[in-house]
Enzyme design. Sequence first.
Site, mmCIF file in Angstrom:
data_model
loop_
_atom_site.group_PDB
_atom_site.id
_atom_site.type_symbol
_atom_site.label_atom_id
_atom_site.label_comp_id
_atom_site.label_asym_id
_atom_site.label_seq_id
_atom_site.Cartn_x
_atom_site.Cartn_y
_atom_site.Cartn_z
ATOM 1 N N TYR A 26 0.834 -1.211 0.000
ATOM 2 C CA TYR A 26 0.000 0.000 0.000
ATOM 3 C C TYR A 26 0.869 1.262 0.000
ATOM 4 O O TYR A 26 0.369 2.359 -0.190
ATOM 5 C CB TYR A 26 -0.955 0.058 1.209
ATOM 6 C CG TYR A 26 -1.874 -1.122 1.382
ATOM 7 C CD1 TYR A 26 -2.102 -2.027 0.348
ATOM 8 C CD2 TYR A 26 -2.525 -1.344 2.598
ATOM 9 C CE1 TYR A 26 -2.929 -3.122 0.524
ATOM 10 C CE2 TYR A 26 -3.359 -2.429 2.775
ATOM 11 C CZ TYR A 26 -3.553 -3.320 1.744
ATOM 12 O OH TYR A 26 -4.374 -4.400 1.935
ATOM 13 N N HIS A 85 1.120 -11.676 2.510
ATOM 14 C CA HIS A 85 0.035 -10.994 1.788
ATOM 15 C C HIS A 85 -0.611 -11.902 0.740
ATOM 16 O O HIS A 85 -1.832 -11.953 0.616
ATOM 17 C CB HIS A 85 0.585 -9.729 1.116
ATOM 18 C CG HIS A 85 -0.466 -8.725 0.769
ATOM 19 N ND1 HIS A 85 -0.246 -7.375 0.838
ATOM 20 C CD2 HIS A 85 -1.753 -8.861 0.361
ATOM 21 C CE1 HIS A 85 -1.352 -6.730 0.478
ATOM 22 N NE2 HIS A 85 -2.282 -7.617 0.186
HETATM 23 N N1 LIG Z 1 -5.327 -8.779 1.944
HETATM 24 C C1 LIG Z 1 -5.630 -8.295 0.753
HETATM 25 O O1 LIG Z 1 -5.186 -8.813 -0.297
HETATM 26 C C2 LIG Z 1 -6.526 -7.095 0.662
HETATM 27 C C3 LIG Z 1 -7.098 -6.737 -0.592
HETATM 28 C C4 LIG Z 1 -7.942 -5.628 -0.610
HETATM 29 C C5 LIG Z 1 -8.219 -4.913 0.549
HETATM 30 N N2 LIG Z 1 -7.624 -5.276 1.737
HETATM 31 C C6 LIG Z 1 -7.864 -4.523 2.999
HETATM 32 O O2 LIG Z 1 -9.265 -4.304 3.167
HETATM 33 C C7 LIG Z 1 -9.509 -2.907 3.335
HETATM 34 C C8 LIG Z 1 -10.880 -2.536 2.854
HETATM 35 O O3 LIG Z 1 -11.106 -2.903 1.508
HETATM 36 P P1 LIG Z 1 -11.286 -1.851 0.325
HETATM 37 O O4 LIG Z 1 -10.481 -0.642 0.651
HETATM 38 O O5 LIG Z 1 -11.021 -2.584 -0.939
HETATM 39 O O6 LIG Z 1 -12.827 -1.498 0.259
HETATM 40 P P2 LIG Z 1 -14.099 -1.339 1.231
HETATM 41 O O7 LIG Z 1 -13.692 -1.206 2.636
HETATM 42 O O8 LIG Z 1 -15.054 -2.410 0.855
HETATM 43 O O9 LIG Z 1 -14.719 0.048 0.685
HETATM 44 C C9 LIG Z 1 -14.048 1.254 0.848
HETATM 45 C C10 LIG Z 1 -14.849 2.347 0.134
HETATM 46 O O10 LIG Z 1 -16.105 2.548 0.784
HETATM 47 C C11 LIG Z 1 -16.209 3.918 1.208
HETATM 48 N N3 LIG Z 1 -16.864 3.930 2.532
HETATM 49 C C12 LIG Z 1 -16.373 3.473 3.707
HETATM 50 N N4 LIG Z 1 -17.274 3.595 4.689
HETATM 51 C C13 LIG Z 1 -18.378 4.156 4.130
HETATM 52 C C14 LIG Z 1 -19.639 4.527 4.648
HETATM 53 N N5 LIG Z 1 -19.974 4.334 5.934
HETATM 54 N N6 LIG Z 1 -20.553 5.090 3.791
HETATM 55 C C15 LIG Z 1 -20.220 5.284 2.480
HETATM 56 N N7 LIG Z 1 -19.039 4.953 1.941
HETATM 57 C C16 LIG Z 1 -18.111 4.384 2.754
HETATM 58 C C17 LIG Z 1 -14.808 4.444 1.276
HETATM 59 O O11 LIG Z 1 -14.862 5.835 1.032
HETATM 60 P P3 LIG Z 1 -14.063 6.908 1.925
HETATM 61 O O12 LIG Z 1 -12.623 6.484 1.939
HETATM 62 O O13 LIG Z 1 -14.318 8.179 1.181
HETATM 63 O O14 LIG Z 1 -14.653 6.916 3.315
HETATM 64 C C18 LIG Z 1 -14.122 3.681 0.148
HETATM 65 O O15 LIG Z 1 -14.383 4.301 -1.099
HETATM 66 C C19 LIG Z 1 -8.355 -2.267 2.568
HETATM 67 O O16 LIG Z 1 -8.193 -0.897 2.908
HETATM 68 C C20 LIG Z 1 -7.202 -3.146 2.980
HETATM 69 O O17 LIG Z 1 -6.748 -2.788 4.287
HETATM 70 C C21 LIG Z 1 -6.806 -6.374 1.807
#
Ligand SMILES: NC(=O)c1ccc[n+]([C@@H]2O[C@H](COP(=O)([O-])OP(=O)(O)OC[C@H]3O[C@@H](n4cnc5c(N)ncnc54)[C@H](OP(=O)(O)O)[C@@H]3O)[C@@H](O)[C@H]2O)c1
Length: 251
Positions: free
Chosen positions: A36, A92
């Site tokens: 990241y 990861h």
């Molecule tokens: N291990 C892996 O391979 C892997 C892969 C992908 C992700 N991850 C982890 O999982 C985390 C989360 O996944 P993600 O970032 O893909 O997506 P997510 O958490 O499913 O969605 C994030 C999106 O939703 C928005 N959001 C968050 N809370 C909200 C709410 N209450 N109302 C409206 N919109 C909201 C955020 O906007 P704002 O930022 O504007 O609030 C952002 O655009 C990552 O940050 C990472 O730490 C791990």
Amino acid sequence: MDLAPVGLGTMGVDDPSVVAAALDVGYRHVDTAQIYDNEAVVGDGLAAGDREDCVVATKLWTDSLAADAVRAGTERSLDRLGLDRLDLLYVHRPRGDYDPATTLPALERVRASGLADGIGLSNFTLEQLRTASDSLDDIAAHQVEFHPFFRDEALLDHAQREDYPLVAYSPLAGGLVFEDPTIQAIARRHGTTPAAVAIAWVTSYDTVVTIPKASSRAHLEANLGAARLKLAPEDIDAIEAIDREVELFPE
Ligand SMILES: NC(=O)c1ccc[n+]([C@@H]2O[C@H](COP(=O)([O-])OP(=O)(O)OC[C@H]3O[C@@H](n4cnc5c(N)ncnc54)[C@H](OP(=O)(O)O)[C@@H]3O)[C@@H](O)[C@H]2O)c1
């Protein structure tokens, strides 16, 4: 490992004040990764807030998984995060330099030397998990994609049987859940948002916790509170009936 139902995902977070605000509103699990490219930002945010009792997790990328690279990679992450010890250190993805017979013993040595409390895995298949179990004392957590449009039943079942936390990533499917009519209807019935419904559904499973990414204080607070939303059995049934075929992060 004991993890709060909702932690903070930081993929794309480039402002330390987001992490500091998360600590301030009560988050006790912050998740980052080498890939990241924001461990220093996350470290600055942790230093600016009260990080007592907060689980800090990072993930070694595929080029830090050769046995002789694991310790140096961990030390680079610690340095960027400004920490002496990680609570949770993940593989990861099991590819690139990953070799279960050598990578995992190297991670166990890192743990034994006090640089990490627990070794986690991410994006493993059931077969890869079973192989990993032979070389690890303990799976501290398995982090996988899990949201209303995607879930791997076999991985959920393994986590529940072996009793380790399944950390659900992308619980909002990166925003796709906001457009889903079933989730919208449940949200309307409860006077809440589709985001809260998705988080409540994910965390309704035994041993499943989640790490939505959020930037604003309003989203941070709403997501933390969402795990307290009690969905009715018919809400759960309706979400269970959604076609689950959107995998955002395939191998
Ligand atoms: N291990 C892996 O391979 C892997 C892969 C992908 C992700 N991850 C982890 O999982 C985390 C989360 O996944 P993600 O970032 O893909 O997506 P997510 O958490 O499913 O969605 C994030 C999106 O939703 C928005 N959001 C968050 N809370 C909200 C709410 N209450 N109302 C409206 N919109 C909201 C955020 O906007 P704002 O930022 O504007 O609030 C952002 O655009 C990552 O940050 C990472 O730490 C791990």
